[in-house]
Design an enzyme around this catalytic site. Structure first.
Site, mmCIF file in Angstrom:
data_model
loop_
_atom_site.group_PDB
_atom_site.id
_atom_site.type_symbol
_atom_site.label_atom_id
_atom_site.label_comp_id
_atom_site.label_asym_id
_atom_site.label_seq_id
_atom_site.Cartn_x
_atom_site.Cartn_y
_atom_site.Cartn_z
ATOM 1 C CD1 TRP A 122 -3.011 -1.441 0.799
ATOM 2 C CD2 TRP A 122 -1.423 -2.451 2.177
ATOM 3 N NE1 TRP A 122 -3.532 -2.744 1.061
ATOM 4 C CE2 TRP A 122 -2.420 -3.378 1.609
ATOM 5 C CE3 TRP A 122 -0.304 -2.959 2.937
ATOM 6 C CZ2 TRP A 122 -2.499 -4.741 2.409
ATOM 7 C CZ3 TRP A 122 -0.325 -4.148 3.063
ATOM 8 C CH2 TRP A 122 -1.324 -4.970 3.168
ATOM 9 C CG ASP A 123 3.743 4.427 -1.427
ATOM 10 O OD1 ASP A 123 4.915 4.387 -0.999
ATOM 11 O OD2 ASP A 123 3.184 5.596 -2.100
ATOM 12 C CG MET A 124 0.627 1.988 3.940
ATOM 13 S SD MET A 124 0.113 3.588 4.465
ATOM 14 C CE MET A 124 -1.447 3.657 3.732
#
Length: 812
Positions: free
Chosen positions: A489-491
């Site tokens: 999630w591009d976290m």
């Protein structure tokens, strides 16, 4: 007396409007019901169609049916969202306005007293509900930070004094100053005292995400700033007048222009002074004096020729992947550093597209090392540069050690021709250093691409999206703590870790606080990496795209500002129509709460990859034991696109739209979840300010939380309407011993001051451009406390671009 019928023309026009509105709600509402959504729009649409048709026929029954729709809508809205005014607006406001029109004599002529009275009661009921919502914001938390000073004075390494010597004030990253001249009682008197324009502005060949996120340094009796194109300026701290300017004349690296750069920014520069580490080369001393000191038998330690010629240095990372050392007094290159004052950061990196690798954040300088990581373009391919972190000798530029998360055990510098592990997780945010413990703290990014992880190595899986502590002298791993497992999630960990000594059960505990995109604030023992505030492993949604997998659980800190999961009732808009469309979108996409895996039909990511927290981070008051934060809440959508549906050359270097993911079986289409009017589909607030009381030790509490910022600069069609909805901020807070916190990063163009104990807004000043940077403060030679803000705007964030740096102070 015979009643006159409704006026034919006006009644027909208004009836047609109501009929068409009802028809749209009827059609969309039917589709929404098929998707499992609310039945309201279908029922209300039918009622409006009937009312509109009767109105066109000039029947008095039109008012009866409309009154029933308005009354039922108001009751339904109260049932769904309570007394939240901003949620009630799209549900009731337009229908109420049409109802008021229908009560005017021109429209209701001949309708009868009973019909008019019923509609009047419905309108009054809707207006009464609107008035009731203004009594208190149901989403606001009112309270006060009650933390008291610890038994001992705060650690001086965590407190900026008269100067602001590093990006976060000090290498602890607290964004806290001991200055107390500006207080809640006098901050309203704050005035602009100087303003400059750097001359570095967007051009036709600039990248879409050009921005100036610079936080200046104040040290060596100067103010040091950098600009989007990596230029450095030294200013007079009291007047803003330019002392010297350095232009690195960055290269397009073989591209026609800079338009393919994913980013073009400079968040700050770094400072080194040999006098901090044993030498005496105070400002104003001549080279001859320094040389005499260097040759003196009593000088400890002995100063090298390098120190004599360039004892105070400014380090700037450039957008074409160089690290340049400048004489802080003159702006000239420190020729003995690297090759003519610069180190080529492309060494051992391997091939990459222009703009695909460089340091967007300032290096950290500690003792005799300058240490930095690098930005890598997200979602471009599976063959991007390494995320290696490198430590160079602060005097000579010699590479001392490198830590590559793809080869974590070998920190020996690579030989010429060797290449660091391709695609290993990088560190693009600022670092922090505890010199007493001898540890440097790295907020880790991810291996790219973000939404496809099937090909990641064991080391990728271990070090991604976490916090790594290295021995500052050797680069050897001390500990690692991960915040997202198998991140899809591009976290990545986006902000500078904050080092603070917490008082827990009467004892002082060395802590590091890590803000994250997913909303958790992880509080760890900075010596061991163990959790101070408990962390729970919670079940996560399953079912990644074919070939990938998801982690069974995800960690969540008990200290978090995570929003509640979205529901259909949370969908928003400026009218019932676009709200309904947002509900249709919501029910058409996959969403099972946080960490819903990316999917072929499209998945909602909430909070989105802009994060609850991003690079702008938080401010921590070590005396009050308090945190000031500006959390964001925006939903994004990730849709996986099979490779055979993506044409060669498709895709963008920006972080929105189609991302090519070359080498992976899927590209990804991503962007915010927006209504047809380009407003967020989920209801406001989209940005808040919040205060956290850390005095509870292992159980810190959110003391207060308020909506923050207006829609003045972001309304559709450029309407300058300053609604206090709570807008996102990209640019962090800075707080002071005076109890005043400053924030300039909101979507509207203001710098604001707040009382850290209550969150009350005390002052604001209009900026000439977006203030997407973190303010800083210092004491001038005239004894006054100054606050400085960069107003450069942000391309992707959508704020006005500019080239301003502005200083504020109290009247003399």
């Amino acid at each position: 007396m015979e009643r006159r019928p409704m006026s034919r023309g006006p009644a027909w026009l208004l009836g047609a409007l109501i009929f068409l509105l009802g028809l749209a709600l009827l059609a969309g509402g039917g589709y929404l019901v098929m998707l499992g959504g609310s039945v309201y729009y279908l029922v209300a649409g039918a009622g409006l169609v009937l009312s509109g048709a009767l109105m066109m026929k000039r029947s008095p029954h039109a008012l009866w049916f409309y009154a029933l729709v308005l009354f039922g809508t108001t009751l339904w809205a109260l049932w769904e969202v309570g007394l939240d005014w901003w949620q009630l607006v799209p549900r009731v406001a337009i229908l109420c306005a049409i109802g008021i029109l229908m009560l005017l004599p021109w429209w209701r002529r001949g309708s009868g007293l009973l019909a008019s009275g019923s509609l009047s009661l419905a309108v009054l009921f809707a207006i009464g509900v609107a008035i009731a919502t203004q009594l208190k914001d149901p989403l606001s938390t009112e309270g006060q930070i009650t933390g008291t000073a610890p038994a001992s004075s705060p650690n001086p390494s965590q407190v900026a004094g008269d100067d602001w010597v590093a990006y976060g004030g000090t290498n602890a990253g607290t964004h806290y100053s001991a200055l107390d001249q500006i207080t809640p009682e006098n901050v309203a008197q704050l005035k602009e005292v100087w303003r400059i324009q750097t001359g570095d502005t967007a051009t036709p060949d600039s990248p879409p995400e050009i921005t100036n996120q610079n936080t200046p340094l104040k040290v060596n009796d100067r103010l040091y700033i950098c600009t989007s194109h990596s230029r450095v300026m030294a200013l007079d701290p009291e007047t803003g007048e330019t002392d010297w300017t350095f232009d690195p004349e960055i290269s397009t690296m073989g591209a026609e222009n800079f338009s393919r750069w994913a980013h073009m920014t400079c968040r700050g520069v770094s400072y080194y002074d040999v006098a901090q580490y044993g030498g005496d080369t105070s400002a104003g001393s001549s080279a001859q004096d320094a040389a005499e000191l260097a040759s003196s038998q009593e000088a400890e330690p002995m100063l090298s020729d390098t120190d004599v010629m360039c004892p105070r240095r400014i380090f700037v990372p450039t957008a074409d992947a160089r690290l340049i050392a400048l004489n802080a007094d003159t702006g000239e290159r420190c020729e003995s550093f690297g090759d003519n004052g610069e180190v080529d950061l492309t060494q051992n990196i391997g091939p990459f597209d222009p703009g695909g690798y460089y340091s967007t954040s300032p290096a950290v300088v500690t003792e005799d090392l300058v240490i930095l990581g690098g930005h890598v373009t997200d979602n471009s391919s599976t063959d991007e540069p390494s995320g290696v972190v490198r430590a160079f000798d602060v005097r000579s530029g010699e590479l001392i050690w490198n830590w590559d998360s793809g080869n974590p055990d070998d920190t020996t510098p690579l030989a010429e021709g060797e290449v660091y592990t391709r695609n290993s997780p990088n560190v693009w945010a600022p670092f922090s250093v505890d010199e007493e413990l001898g540890l440097v703290y790295l907020p880790m990014g991810n291996a790219t691409p973000d939404q496809w992880g099937a090909d990641r190595s064991e080391d990728d899986e271990r070090y991604s999206a976490g916090l790594v502590a290295l021995d500052v002298h050797t680069g050897k791993l001390s500990w690692v703590h991960q915040f997202v497992h198998h991140d899809l999630w591009d976290m990545d960990t986006p902000a500078q870790p904050v080092l603070i000594d917490l008082t827990i059960n009467g004892e002082e505990v060395p802590a590091v606080i890590q803000p994250t995109k997913q909303g958790s604030l992880y509080v760890l023992n900075r010596e061991t990496g163990e959790a101070i505030v408990p962390i729970d492993e919670l079940p996560a949604p399953q079912g990644a795209v074919e070939g990938d997998w998801t982690a069974q659980t995800q960690p969540r800190s008990r200290l978090n500002l995570l929003p509640e999961p979205l529901t259909g009732a949370d969908m928003w808009g400026a009218s019932p129509l676009d709200q309904m469309i947002c509900r249709i979108k919501f029910h058409s996409l996959r969403y099972e709460g946080q960490y819903t895996p990316p999917s072929l039909e499209g998945s909602i990511v909430y909070p989105g990859n802009v994060g609850v927290f991003n690079w702008s981070g938080i401010a921590v008051d070590p005396v009050r034991q308090a945190i000031f934060t500006s959390p964001n809440y925006l939903a994004f959508v990730d849709k996986m696109i099979p490779r055979d549906q993506v044409e060669e050359g498709q895709g963008s270097a920006s972080e929105q739209g189609l991302q090519p993911n070359k080498g992976a079986p899927y590209a990804v289409e991503m962007g915010p979840l927006l209504s047809p009017l380009a407003l967020p589909c989920q209801a406001p607030p989209w940005g808040e300010v919040a205060g956290i009381d850390l005095s509870g030790g292992e159980q810190p509490q959110v003391a207060w939380k308020h909506r923050n910022g207006t829609t003045r600069d972001s309304m559709p069609f450029g309407l300058p309407v300053p609604f206090e909805v709570g807008v996102p901020a990209l640019g962090g807070p800075m707080t002071t011993a005076g109890g005043v916190t400053f924030l300039s990063g909101t979507l509207d163009q203001y710098v604001r001051a707040y009382d850290i104990t209550t969150g009350e807004q005390l002052w604001k000043s209009r900026l000439p451009a977006g203030g997407q940077a973190t303010p800083m403060t210092y004491r001038g030679a005239d004894g006054r406390q100054y606050v400085v803000v960069t107003a450069g705007g942000h391309g992707t964030f959508g704020t006005k671009l500019g080239d301003y740096v502005i200083g504020y102070a109290l009247p003399e």
